[in-house]
Design a protein around this motif. Structure first.
Motif, PDB file in Angstrom:
ATOM      1  N   THR A 106       4.380  -0.404  -0.911  1.00  0.00           N
ATOM      2  CA  THR A 106       4.907  -0.734   0.413  1.00  0.00           C
ATOM      3  C   THR A 106       4.920   0.499   1.314  1.00  0.00           C
ATOM      4  OG1 THR A 106       6.229  -2.500  -0.541  1.00  0.00           O
ATOM      5  CG2 THR A 106       6.848  -1.757   1.641  1.00  0.00           C
ATOM      6  N   ALA A 107       5.256   1.660   0.769  1.00  0.00           N
ATOM      7  CA  ALA A 107       5.222   2.888   1.567  1.00  0.00           C
ATOM      8  C   ALA A 107       3.792   3.199   2.016  1.00  0.00           C
ATOM      9  CB  ALA A 107       5.795   4.059   0.774  1.00  0.00           C
ATOM     10  N   TRP A 111       2.160   3.167   6.220  1.00  0.00           N
ATOM     11  CA  TRP A 111       1.470   4.195   6.994  1.00  0.00           C
ATOM     12  C   TRP A 111      -0.031   3.982   7.072  1.00  0.00           C
ATOM     13  CZ3 TRP A 111      -2.041   8.031   5.547  1.00  0.00           C
ATOM     14  CH2 TRP A 111      -2.219   8.233   4.181  1.00  0.00           C
ATOM     15  N   GLN A 112      -0.603   3.142   6.222  1.00  0.00           N
ATOM     16  CA  GLN A 112      -2.043   2.914   6.281  1.00  0.00           C
ATOM     17  C   GLN A 112      -2.422   1.572   6.882  1.00  0.00           C
ATOM     18  OE1 GLN A 112      -3.406   3.293   2.251  1.00  0.00           O
ATOM     19  NE2 GLN A 112      -3.422   5.524   2.329  1.00  0.00           N
ATOM     20  N   GLY A 113      -1.485   0.716   7.140  1.00  0.00           N
ATOM     21  CA  GLY A 113      -1.826  -0.646   7.502  1.00  0.00           C
ATOM     22  C   GLY A 113      -1.870  -0.964   8.983  1.00  0.00           C
ATOM     23  N   TRP A 114      -1.655  -0.010   9.862  1.00  0.00           N
ATOM     24  CA  TRP A 114      -1.539  -0.318  11.292  1.00  0.00           C
ATOM     25  C   TRP A 114      -2.778   0.027  12.102  1.00  0.00           C
ATOM     26  CZ3 TRP A 114       2.728  -2.978  12.165  1.00  0.00           C
ATOM     27  CH2 TRP A 114       3.814  -2.787  11.324  1.00  0.00           C
ATOM     28  N   LEU A 166       7.869   6.719   7.255  1.00  0.00           N
ATOM     29  CA  LEU A 166       8.323   7.080   8.596  1.00  0.00           C
ATOM     30  C   LEU A 166       7.167   7.168   9.594  1.00  0.00           C
ATOM     31  CD1 LEU A 166      11.056   9.690   7.721  1.00  0.00           C
ATOM     32  CD2 LEU A 166      11.332   7.283   8.310  1.00  0.00           C
ATOM     33  N   VAL A 167       5.948   7.319   9.094  1.00  0.00           N
ATOM     34  CA  VAL A 167       4.770   7.310   9.970  1.00  0.00           C
ATOM     35  C   VAL A 167       4.630   5.943  10.639  1.00  0.00           C
ATOM     36  CG1 VAL A 167       2.250   7.539   9.977  1.00  0.00           C
ATOM     37  CG2 VAL A 167       3.624   9.071   8.606  1.00  0.00           C
ATOM     38  N   ALA A 172       4.444   0.863  14.862  1.00  0.00           N
ATOM     39  CA  ALA A 172       5.294  -0.318  14.992  1.00  0.00           C
ATOM     40  C   ALA A 172       5.938  -0.363  16.378  1.00  0.00           C
ATOM     41  CB  ALA A 172       6.361  -0.317  13.908  1.00  0.00           C
ATOM     42  N   ALA A 173       6.346   0.781  16.905  1.00  0.00           N
ATOM     43  CA  ALA A 173       6.912   0.820  18.261  1.00  0.00           C
ATOM     44  C   ALA A 173       5.852   0.449  19.291  1.00  0.00           C
ATOM     45  CB  ALA A 173       7.481   2.205  18.551  1.00  0.00           C
ATOM     46  N   PHE A 174       4.620   0.894  19.077  1.00  0.00           N
ATOM     47  CA  PHE A 174       3.545   0.536  20.001  1.00  0.00           C
ATOM     48  C   PHE A 174       3.257  -0.959  19.966  1.00  0.00           C
ATOM     49  CE2 PHE A 174      -1.006  -0.082  20.897  1.00  0.00           C
ATOM     50  CZ  PHE A 174      -1.029   0.356  22.217  1.00  0.00           C
TER      51      PHE A 174
END
Length: 185
Positions: A106-107, A111-114, A166-167, A172-174
């Protein structure tokens, strides 16, 4: 020159040696291990199996052989600029090894899935939700017993205490910004 091997000896003992004497089967059972009597007809159920003498089968973890374990699949999604990669690790895991697998994959997903438009909108959030369902299944297990083999995985830090997770805050904010702009405008 080869020596003849006796047909009853699978290890090929030399004739006339110390191990040539045939072994006789003991007439009585070994002390301390009495034979269980066969169940009578009223004790057996309709399938013919006797519940009192049946050993319960409990699944064990495929990593550490801990028990109890459950069948679960944890997914990882990687969204590249041009490609989408989907990975899945399926198997029987105890609570400790399943937690370690969930946290690690999940971590990495966070960070790699966006980094692909379809990943950011559909596949990465869906992968995270499916992993949370797998985590709920793992949480219902009690703690496994002592690790006899020494192969039990270390769960490590929780997902949102890892730097890789945290990456995910920036993409996610975008995505939330774009979705809110589409809804408002």
């Amino acid at each position: 020159m080869s020596l003849p091997i006796s047909p009853g000896d699978p290890y090929g003992a030399v004739p006339g040696g110390a191990y040539e004497a045939p072994r006789s089967a003991p007439a009585q059972p070994v002390p301390g291990y009495p034979l269980r009597p066969r169940p009578s007809a009223p004790e057996a159920d309709e399938t013919g199996a006797d519940a009192r003498y049946a050993a319960p089968e409990q699944p064990v973890c495929q990593v550490c052989c801990g028990s109890p374990a459950t069948e679960v699949a944890v997914r990882h999604h990687q969204g590249l600029l041009l490609f989408l990669l989907f990975r899945k690790q399926k198997g029987r895991f105890c609570r400790t090894c399943g937690t370690a697998l969930f946290r690690g994959l999940t971590a990495r997903t966070l960070w790699q899935g966006w980094w692909h438009p379809l990943s950011a909108l559909i596949f990465n959030p869906l992968t995270i939700v499916v992993n949370l369902r797998a985590r709920a299944k793992i949480n219902h297990l009690p703690e496994p017993g002592y690790d006899l083999l020494g192969t039990r995985r270390d769960p490590g830090k929780p997902v949102f205490r890892r730097p890789a997770a945290l990456v995910a805050v920036v993409p996610a904010a975008f995505v939330l910004y774009v979705l809110s702009a589409l809804v408002v405008g």
